[in-house]
Every structure is written in C-alpha cells, then in structure tokens.
Design a protein around this motif. Structure first.
Motif, PDB file in Angstrom:
ATOM      1  N   VAL A 175      52.194  49.991  29.261  1.00 30.37           N
ATOM      2  CA  VAL A 175      50.926  50.718  29.342  1.00 30.37           C
ATOM      3  C   VAL A 175      49.774  49.747  29.569  1.00 30.37           C
ATOM      4  CG1 VAL A 175      50.412  50.774  26.849  1.00 30.37           C
ATOM      5  CG2 VAL A 175      49.551  52.575  28.323  1.00 30.37           C
ATOM      6  N   THR A 176      49.863  48.546  29.015  1.00 30.00           N
ATOM      7  CA  THR A 176      48.829  47.525  29.230  1.00 30.00           C
ATOM      8  C   THR A 176      48.742  47.163  30.709  1.00 30.00           C
ATOM      9  OG1 THR A 176      49.156  46.611  27.004  1.00 30.00           O
ATOM     10  CG2 THR A 176      48.078  45.191  28.617  1.00 30.00           C
ATOM     11  N   GLU A 177      49.876  46.888  31.316  1.00 30.35           N
ATOM     12  CA  GLU A 177      49.897  46.507  32.731  1.00 30.35           C
ATOM     13  C   GLU A 177      49.421  47.662  33.613  1.00 30.35           C
ATOM     14  OE1 GLU A 177      53.445  43.158  32.634  1.00 30.35           O
ATOM     15  OE2 GLU A 177      53.941  45.237  33.161  1.00 30.35           O
ATOM     16  N   HIS A 178      49.775  48.887  33.248  1.00 33.16           N
ATOM     17  CA  HIS A 178      49.339  50.053  34.011  1.00 33.16           C
ATOM     18  C   HIS A 178      47.817  50.189  33.971  1.00 33.16           C
ATOM     19  CE1 HIS A 178      49.608  54.151  35.678  1.00 33.16           C
ATOM     20  NE2 HIS A 178      48.655  54.450  34.805  1.00 33.16           N
ATOM     21  N   ILE A 179      47.242  50.050  32.795  1.00 32.55           N
ATOM     22  CA  ILE A 179      45.781  50.171  32.653  1.00 32.55           C
ATOM     23  C   ILE A 179      45.076  49.082  33.451  1.00 32.55           C
ATOM     24  CG2 ILE A 179      43.882  49.930  31.006  1.00 32.55           C
ATOM     25  CD1 ILE A 179      45.705  51.295  28.930  1.00 32.55           C
ATOM     26  N   GLU A 180      45.615  47.874  33.388  1.00 34.24           N
ATOM     27  CA  GLU A 180      44.988  46.757  34.089  1.00 34.24           C
ATOM     28  C   GLU A 180      44.913  47.015  35.597  1.00 34.24           C
ATOM     29  OE1 GLU A 180      44.248  43.505  32.046  1.00 34.24           O
ATOM     30  OE2 GLU A 180      42.770  44.006  33.553  1.00 34.24           O
ATOM     31  N   GLY A 181      45.869  47.751  36.118  1.00 33.46           N
ATOM     32  CA  GLY A 181      45.899  47.989  37.554  1.00 33.46           C
ATOM     33  C   GLY A 181      45.106  49.192  38.026  1.00 33.46           C
ATOM     34  N   ARG A 182      44.455  49.900  37.101  1.00 30.18           N
ATOM     35  CA  ARG A 182      43.709  51.105  37.477  1.00 30.18           C
ATOM     36  C   ARG A 182      42.207  50.848  37.488  1.00 30.18           C
ATOM     37  NH1 ARG A 182      46.212  56.657  35.141  1.00 30.18           N
ATOM     38  NH2 ARG A 182      44.205  57.335  35.991  1.00 30.18           N
ATOM     39  N   GLU A 183      41.592  51.119  38.630  1.00 27.98           N
ATOM     40  CA  GLU A 183      40.155  50.894  38.771  1.00 27.98           C
ATOM     41  C   GLU A 183      39.323  51.999  38.124  1.00 27.98           C
ATOM     42  OE1 GLU A 183      38.510  48.275  40.093  1.00 27.98           O
ATOM     43  OE2 GLU A 183      40.461  47.293  40.255  1.00 27.98           O
ATOM     44  N   ASP A 184      39.946  53.140  37.803  1.00 25.53           N
ATOM     45  CA  ASP A 184      39.174  54.255  37.254  1.00 25.53           C
ATOM     46  C   ASP A 184      39.020  54.173  35.731  1.00 25.53           C
ATOM     47  OD1 ASP A 184      41.927  54.682  36.994  1.00 25.53           O
ATOM     48  OD2 ASP A 184      41.694  56.863  36.887  1.00 25.53           O
ATOM     49  N   ILE A 185      39.634  53.178  35.100  1.00 25.31           N
ATOM     50  CA  ILE A 185      39.509  53.018  33.651  1.00 25.31           C
ATOM     51  C   ILE A 185      38.552  51.871  33.363  1.00 25.31           C
ATOM     52  CG2 ILE A 185      40.721  52.564  31.479  1.00 25.31           C
ATOM     53  CD1 ILE A 185      43.252  53.650  32.737  1.00 25.31           C
ATOM     54  N   ARG A 186      37.534  52.144  32.546  1.00 27.34           N
ATOM     55  CA  ARG A 186      36.547  51.120  32.210  1.00 27.34           C
ATOM     56  C   ARG A 186      36.459  50.852  30.711  1.00 27.34           C
ATOM     57  NH1 ARG A 186      34.753  54.337  36.099  1.00 27.34           N
ATOM     58  NH2 ARG A 186      33.492  55.653  34.717  1.00 27.34           N
ATOM     59  N   ALA A 187      37.080  51.685  29.906  1.00 29.97           N
ATOM     60  CA  ALA A 187      37.163  51.470  28.464  1.00 29.97           C
ATOM     61  C   ALA A 187      38.408  52.179  27.956  1.00 29.97           C
ATOM     62  CB  ALA A 187      35.916  52.004  27.764  1.00 29.97           C
ATOM     63  N   VAL A 188      38.943  51.692  26.843  1.00 29.05           N
ATOM     64  CA  VAL A 188      40.197  52.216  26.302  1.00 29.05           C
ATOM     65  C   VAL A 188      40.008  52.560  24.830  1.00 29.05           C
ATOM     66  CG1 VAL A 188      42.615  51.659  25.773  1.00 29.05           C
ATOM     67  CG2 VAL A 188      41.592  50.874  27.919  1.00 29.05           C
ATOM     68  N   VAL A 189      40.600  53.680  24.415  1.00 23.52           N
ATOM     69  CA  VAL A 189      40.683  54.033  23.000  1.00 23.52           C
ATOM     70  C   VAL A 189      42.158  54.052  22.624  1.00 23.52           C
ATOM     71  CG1 VAL A 189      40.340  55.857  21.272  1.00 23.52           C
ATOM     72  CG2 VAL A 189      38.541  55.366  22.955  1.00 23.52           C
ATOM     73  N   LEU A 190      42.510  53.323  21.566  1.00 23.16           N
ATOM     74  CA  LEU A 190      43.884  53.294  21.076  1.00 23.16           C
ATOM     75  C   LEU A 190      43.956  54.118  19.792  1.00 23.16           C
ATOM     76  CD1 LEU A 190      46.790  52.233  21.218  1.00 23.16           C
ATOM     77  CD2 LEU A 190      46.033  50.199  19.971  1.00 23.16           C
ATOM     78  N   ALA A 191      44.665  55.240  19.849  1.00 22.45           N
ATOM     79  CA  ALA A 191      44.728  56.172  18.724  1.00 22.45           C
ATOM     80  C   ALA A 191      46.172  56.381  18.297  1.00 22.45           C
ATOM     81  CB  ALA A 191      44.098  57.509  19.113  1.00 22.45           C
ATOM     82  N   GLY A 192      46.332  56.846  17.063  1.00 24.05           N
ATOM     83  CA  GLY A 192      47.642  57.237  16.570  1.00 24.05           C
ATOM     84  C   GLY A 192      47.815  58.735  16.732  1.00 24.05           C
ATOM     85  N   GLY A 193      49.029  59.166  17.016  1.00 20.44           N
ATOM     86  CA  GLY A 193      49.287  60.591  17.198  1.00 20.44           C
ATOM     87  C   GLY A 193      49.229  61.355  15.886  1.00 20.44           C
ATOM     88  N   SER A 194      48.966  62.641  15.988  1.00 20.28           N
ATOM     89  CA  SER A 194      48.805  63.487  14.807  1.00 20.28           C
ATOM     90  C   SER A 194      50.122  63.721  14.074  1.00 20.28           C
ATOM     91  CB  SER A 194      48.199  64.834  15.206  1.00 20.28           C
ATOM     92  OG  SER A 194      49.027  65.490  16.158  1.00 20.28           O
ATOM     93  N   GLY A 195      51.244  63.441  14.729  1.00 18.15           N
ATOM     94  CA  GLY A 195      52.532  63.677  14.104  1.00 18.15           C
ATOM     95  C   GLY A 195      53.044  62.519  13.263  1.00 18.15           C
TER      96      GLY A 195
END
Length: 264
Positions: free
Chosen positions: A44-64
C-alpha cells in the motif's frame, strides 16, 4: 483510478477522496502484525507513492478490531528461534522505514490501543490524533524480548525516563499522559478521531503535492543531521521549488493580498 474507489491490499484498504488517502487496517481481533502484514503495508505504501492524486494520508484502524495496532502476532513467536527472529526483523527493517519515508504527510487516527510495533508505527507518522481511551505500551519485556523504538520516541520529545519506565515495566500509558509527554499531538473523544484526522488531512491536501513531498523528504532527513546541516538541506530543497507553478502562485497571492491590505 476513480476517486472514492476502494483498493484492497489484504488487511489494508485504501479509499481516496479530495486528495486524501484513507488507509484502514483491519485484521481482527486486535490488528496484530504477521510477516504477511508487513508485506501488505509495503504494497500500500508503494501504491500511494505512485499516485499523483493523493496529497495526504490518514492511517486508521478498522471498526472490527479492538486495537489500532495490537503489536506483533504472538502466535508467530511460539516456535521462533534466533534465525527466524532475524528473518522477521528483516521484514520490519525493510517496511517500517519505507513507510516512514513515504513522501506525503501521514496522520495517525489512533482510535484504539497501540501496542509494541503499533507504537513504532504511530511514531513514524507525521501527526498523531488519539482517542482519550487509547493506551500505548511496549510490553516486549513481558515476553523475554526488548522494544526497539526508544530512540525514535526520544527524537519526538518523549523524556528518556518515561521511555525507560515503559520499556522496563511494560505498563500501558494513556493518551493524555503521552500527550503531556509530547508524543500525541491531539487527544479527542474516540468517536471524533477519524473525523478530526480527515479534517486535518484535508487542510493539508489542498497544498501542492510537489511541495508536500519536498517538505516530507526534508523532515525525514532532518532526523539524522545536525541543526545547521538540516537548515542547509531545507534551503537546497526550497531553491528547487522556487520556479515552480505552486511557488509563483503562492507569491502572487501574497503580494496581491498585501497590496489589498495596504490600500485599506
């Protein structure tokens, strides 16, 4: 890829909206890390790095899951010897620093407990927003092991005495205690953690991506430099941006605003 379309990386899901990439970690019951989890985080890190449409990231835990990150999956250690332990460290050392160098600001939306590797994962994010009920611990001493995140916590301002106390005892520290110590940036009710984190990420995401990436690179490099060397590095990076469209627009806006204020 369309905005708001979810992409799955095993236990991590990614959804993008308005320049913000929301990464949700869901591995019930406690979001514990196995070797495969590190591989998924790297993907997921490498995927985000390659996307120009992402400028900030939020890392959350799932509700389950009961924890934001419940540390290492202890099942992995049942029959682990020194060689297998070193192999596991190889995954940690390849993935966590790579995530730390992600050239975008990352907000940790810590709605539940962060244990062991969870503390380290929170530490390598840029900003930490935690629930008032969240607890943090490095309990490796209880399993005949030791935690490796103490120097990083020091660099974030956590007093050495507190770092050692937590490492020696394995006790849990609440979000309020670590906010006072300088590790947690904002403490909010659990139901508002994701909302507050997304709001902050949106405020960041309106900025130019190239500028944000440059600023993140400099922050990461600063951790290993003396203050003046870090200052010179920031100057070099800024000089590369000075002719960019974002820089010209920013200067023009400021000058126009100053003339308007002066006219009043």
């Amino acid at each position: 890829m369309a905005d708001d379309e979810e992409v799955s990386f095993g236990t991590f899901g990614l959804r993008v909206e308005g320049g913000v990439g929301l990464v949700v970690f869901e591995r019930p019951p406690v979001n514990a890390f196995r070797v495969s989890t590190y591989e998924e985080l790297l993907a997921v890190t490498e995927h985000i790095e390659g996307r120009e449409d992402i400028r900030a990231v939020v890392l959350a835990g799932g509700s389950g899951s009961r924890c934001w990150c419940g540390g290492a999956d202890i099942n992995d250690f049942a029959e682990m010897d020194e060689a297998k332990r070193k192999e596991r460290y190889g995954f940690v050392n390849a993935v966590i620093p790579r995530f730390a160098r992600l050239e975008l600001p990352v907000v940790a939306a810590i709605s539940g407990h962060a244990i062991g590797i969870g503390v380290l994962l929170a530490a390598v994010c840029d900003i930490r927003i935690a629930a008032d009920t969240a607890q943090f611990a490095t309990p490796e001493v209880n399993y005949g092991l030791i935690a490796g995140s103490s120097r990083l916590l020091n660099s974030l301002g956590v007093p050495e005495g507190l770092v050692r106390e937590l490492a020696y005892t394995g006790r849990r520290a609440g979000a309020a205690e670590l906010h006072e110590a300088g590790f947690i940036d904002h403490v909010v009710p659990r139901g508002r953690v994701l909302e507050e984190s997304l709001s902050l990420a949106r405020a960041i995401a309106v900025k130019d991506r190239r500028v944000l990436a440059s600023r993140k690179r400099v922050f990461v490099e600063h951790e290993n430099l003396a203050w003046f060397d870090a200052y010179l590095l920031a100057q070099r990076e800024s000089s590369l941006l000075v002719g960019s469209d974002a820089a010209r627009r920013g200067v023009d806006r400021f000058l126009k605003g100053s003339r308007s204020s002066g006219a009043g």
